[in-house]
Design a protein around this motif. Structure first.
Motif, PDB file in Angstrom:
ATOM      1  N   ALA A 285       0.836  -1.205   0.000  1.00  0.00           N
ATOM      2  CA  ALA A 285       0.000   0.000   0.000  1.00  0.00           C
ATOM      3  C   ALA A 285       0.867   1.251   0.000  1.00  0.00           C
ATOM      4  O   ALA A 285       1.891   1.300   0.662  1.00  0.00           O
TER       5      ALA A 285
ATOM      6  N   VAL B  93       0.786   5.345   0.790  1.00  0.00           N
ATOM      7  CA  VAL B  93       0.013   6.410   1.433  1.00  0.00           C
ATOM      8  C   VAL B  93       0.360   7.731   0.760  1.00  0.00           C
ATOM      9  O   VAL B  93       1.526   8.120   0.718  1.00  0.00           O
TER      10      VAL B  93
ATOM     11  N   VAL C 200      -5.015   6.072   0.297  1.00  0.00           N
ATOM     12  CA  VAL C 200      -4.192   4.869   0.196  1.00  0.00           C
ATOM     13  C   VAL C 200      -4.410   4.208  -1.159  1.00  0.00           C
ATOM     14  O   VAL C 200      -5.538   4.039  -1.603  1.00  0.00           O
TER      15      VAL C 200
ATOM     16  N   TRP D 203      -3.791   0.786  -3.091  1.00  0.00           N
ATOM     17  CA  TRP D 203      -3.441  -0.635  -2.912  1.00  0.00           C
ATOM     18  C   TRP D 203      -2.916  -1.153  -4.234  1.00  0.00           C
ATOM     19  O   TRP D 203      -3.670  -1.607  -5.080  1.00  0.00           O
TER      20      TRP D 203
ATOM     21  N   ARG E 212      -7.371   9.204   6.189  1.00  0.00           N
ATOM     22  CA  ARG E 212      -6.676  10.488   6.335  1.00  0.00           C
ATOM     23  C   ARG E 212      -5.413  10.253   7.159  1.00  0.00           C
ATOM     24  O   ARG E 212      -5.263   9.211   7.801  1.00  0.00           O
ATOM     25  N   LEU E 213      -4.537  11.254   7.137  1.00  0.00           N
ATOM     26  CA  LEU E 213      -3.326  11.124   7.948  1.00  0.00           C
ATOM     27  C   LEU E 213      -3.686  11.360   9.410  1.00  0.00           C
ATOM     28  O   LEU E 213      -4.563  12.163   9.702  1.00  0.00           O
TER      29      LEU E 213
ATOM     30  N   ALA F   2      -0.110   4.495   9.949  1.00  0.00           N
ATOM     31  CA  ALA F   2       0.204   5.500   8.931  1.00  0.00           C
ATOM     32  C   ALA F   2      -1.039   6.313   8.540  1.00  0.00           C
ATOM     33  O   ALA F   2      -0.916   7.479   8.173  1.00  0.00           O
TER      34      ALA F   2
ATOM     35  N   VAL G  86      -5.536   6.982   9.361  1.00  0.00           N
ATOM     36  CA  VAL G  86      -6.757   6.739  10.121  1.00  0.00           C
ATOM     37  C   VAL G  86      -7.864   6.505   9.108  1.00  0.00           C
ATOM     38  O   VAL G  86      -8.038   7.296   8.173  1.00  0.00           O
TER      39      VAL G  86
END
Ligand SMILES: Cc1cc2nc3c(=O)[nH]c(=O)nc-3n(C[C@H](O)[C@H](O)[C@H](O)COP(=O)(O)OP(=O)(O)OC[C@H]3O[C@@H](n4cnc5c(N)ncnc54)[C@H](O)[C@@H]3O)c2cc1C
Lengths: 244, 305
Positions: free
Chosen positions: A16, A18, A24, A26, A213-214, B128, B130
């Protein structure tokens, strides 16, 4: 003793990517062997013993020969298992796969950090006792002796069969199979089956994914520059935190 | 299904954070504590609305009661059932999810009700990202262990629970973990080295820093396991020691999730690494970008000022 070892039931987090917006991608959504799966195979072989039988069970389009190259005698692959966010759904498919194998004494599942519910949920679906967080296991009379750690304490749990073990790896796999083992694995039987053949109902998903989200965690304060200066800055910060 | 929330607890850790998460999920909060009296008291101190306590025999793991307790939980029909992430608690939770007909999610940070559904935030990809999920119907969730905040309310009362079902035969023998006596477990300050150290002899470089901080020495797994430079009972992480010092100073450690798991409960994590892109700079509280061979003597000097 007959052990079923379940492997490669989750998508690889390593595949994955980010993005900066927290999205994300995949790239390799297919299930691959998890970090804990080699330890699960090792535990299944240990529990089954030299005269025992280890059967691999995997989901989706994973490479079924992965466990065969590590000592499983045969494998079952559920070809159309969905990749579900609900670990209960994944466990229900695994439990149905286990039921398709006769006379199973123990099911061993990698007790993954990312999916810590699956091993226990497989036991719940089968109605068998579960020991999770196991680091090593051995046969003991009519049952199994499983070792795990809890804080400063080592626990040795004895459970009667049939039972489910969730096995957590202590490190990276120490030895990967050689060419000879991989070739032998390709000759071992793999039975493919489907949800319909296993009698698993595909109910509408109760869980709907709504994006990523981060994390909004406090950012690291990073000091860069000459060592004398950065060292002073760090010491000042640690003094202010009251940890020196 | 009621609007209540239950928390299944078989271990005494992270209970305050878990009760706080249960409060946010809504309704009356009941903790089902399965274990010795101290566990029930720890649960009560976390201030739920009530604690139901099932006392286990000394040699009986909580999981022996999983099926019997699942029936009790299903009878109460809470809309949310939570558990901390220890193996016994999550085993009780997964068992309860089946008769409850609940979806099972893990690494959950928060649960809240919204428009007849449950909105769940969970940690994914090793923290990394949410991820937000919406759940229809009852939910069973394994919590991501949170920092324990002091509870806002008075302790709850503890009422014994006598399940209708019987336990399955399971025994547990508990003994002190080999190596658990290592000095790092109780140390207030720990200095830890990783593969950024070039040789065993270079450990001497750390002596001055250890003395100035009054710290114990720890390391990453490869430094103990592959290299054998530091005794094995001093490596930190998923498969090593789990420690909670006030200060954890990581030198030449990249910050892989398996390592950081061992210092989740540290108050402050600081890191020295010469790679500004090292993952540890995403999770530590403080970071110094630099060569540890230069930064360590500079730290000793700064501490003497
Ligand atoms: C199932 C499993 C369980 C595991 N359990 C654990 C565990 O319990 N504990 C554990 O620690 N690991 C564990 N690991 C291993 C873990 O994934 C990492 O491989 C390991 O933590 C890396 O150790 P490290 O940071 O010392 O080394 P590296 O990852 O090699 O990092 C070395 C770092 O040092 C930096 N560096 C190099 N030179 C310098 C210099 N001169 N000055 C400053 N910085 C420098 C580099 O930039 C780099 O970031 C586990 C792995 C698996 C698969």
């Amino acid at each position: 003793m007959r052990a079923v070892v379940v492997y490669a039931w989750a998508r690889s987090a390593a595949g994955a990517i980010v993005h900066a917006d927290g999205g994300v991608e995949w790239r390799h959504a297919r299930p691959v062997a998890g970090e804990d799966d080699p330890a699960a195979v090792a535990a299944a072989l240990a529990v089954a013993g030299p005269d025992g039988d280890v059967v691999g069970l995997t989901l989706g389009d994973a490479d079924a020969s992965w466990a065969l190259a590590r000592g499983a005698a045969r494998a079952v692959r559920v070809t159309d298992a969905p990749a579900s966010d609900d670990e209960g759904v994944t466990a229900a498919v695994i439990a149905a796969g286990v039921r398709s194998v006769a006379d199973v004494d123990v099911v061993v599942v990698g007790d993954s950090e990312e999916h810590p519910g699956v091993a226990a949920a497989v036991g719940a679906r089968l109605g068998w006792p579960v020991v999770a967080g196991v680091v090593s296991a051995a046969p003991s009379g009519a049952g199994i002796e499983a070792v795990r750690r809890a804080g400063d304490v080592q626990e040795t749990v004895v459970v009667t069969c049939p039972a489910v073990l969730g096995v957590a790896a202590e490190g990276a796999e120490s030895r990967t199979p050689g060419m000879k083992e991989q070739l032998a694995a390709r000759k071992r039987p793999v039975v493919t089956t489907t949800l319909a053949e296993l009698g698993v109902d595909t109910l509408p998903a109760a869980v709907v994914a709504g994006g990523t989200r981060l994390p909004e965690q406090a950012r690291t304060r990073v000091f860069e520059g000459e060592p004398e200066q950065t060292a002073r800055q760090l010491v000042a910060a640690l003094r202010a935190e009251g940890v020196l | 299904m009621s609007d209540d929330t239950w928390l299944l607890a078989a271990a005494g850790t992270h209970l305050k954070g878990a009760v706080a998460a249960a409060r946010a999920a809504g309704g009356r909060v009941t903790v089902l504590a399965v274990g010795p009296r101290e566990l029930a008291d720890a649960a009560a101190a976390a201030a739920p609305d009530e604690v139901r306590w099932l006392e286990t025999a000394d040699d009986q793991p909580a999981e022996a009661w999983a099926a019997a307790l699942a029936a009790e939980v299903a009878a109460a029909a809470p809309h949310v059932v939570l558990a901390p992430s220890d193996p016994a608690s999550r085993t009780l939770l997964a068992a309860a999810a089946v008769p409850l007909g609940a979806a099972l999610l893990t690494r959950v940070l928060t649960v809240r009700s919204q428009d007849d559904a449950l909105v769940v935030d969970r940690s994914s990809l090793g923290g990394a990202v949410v991820e937000t999920l919406t759940v229809q119907g009852p939910l069973a969730a394994v919590l991501e262990d949170a920092d324990d905040a002091p509870p806002a309310a008075a302790p709850a009362t503890v009422a014994p629970l006598a399940p209708a079902g019987a336990p399955v035969p399971m025994q547990v023998k508990r003994e002190p973990l080999p190596g658990a006596a290592a000095g790092i477990r109780d140390a207030a300050r720990v200095v830890s080295v990783g593969r950024g150290l070039r040789s065993k002899d270079d450990l001497a470089l750390l002596d001055g820093l250890l003395a100035a901080l009054g710290a114990e020495l720890a390391c990453s797994m490869p430094v103990a396991d592959d290299l054998g430079w530091v005794p094995k009972e001093r490596y930190v992480g998923r498969s090593g020691q789990h420690i909670a010092p006030r200060l954890y100073l990581a030198l030449g450690i990249s910050g892989m999730p398996q390592h950081l798991e061992g210092v989740r409960d540290a108050k402050v994590v600081a890191a020295v690494n010469n790679d500004p892109a090292a993952p540890i700079f995403r999770t530590a509280d403080y970071g110094v970008v630099g060569d540890l061979y230069e930064v360590v003597p500079a730290l000793v000097a700064a501490l003497a000022e």
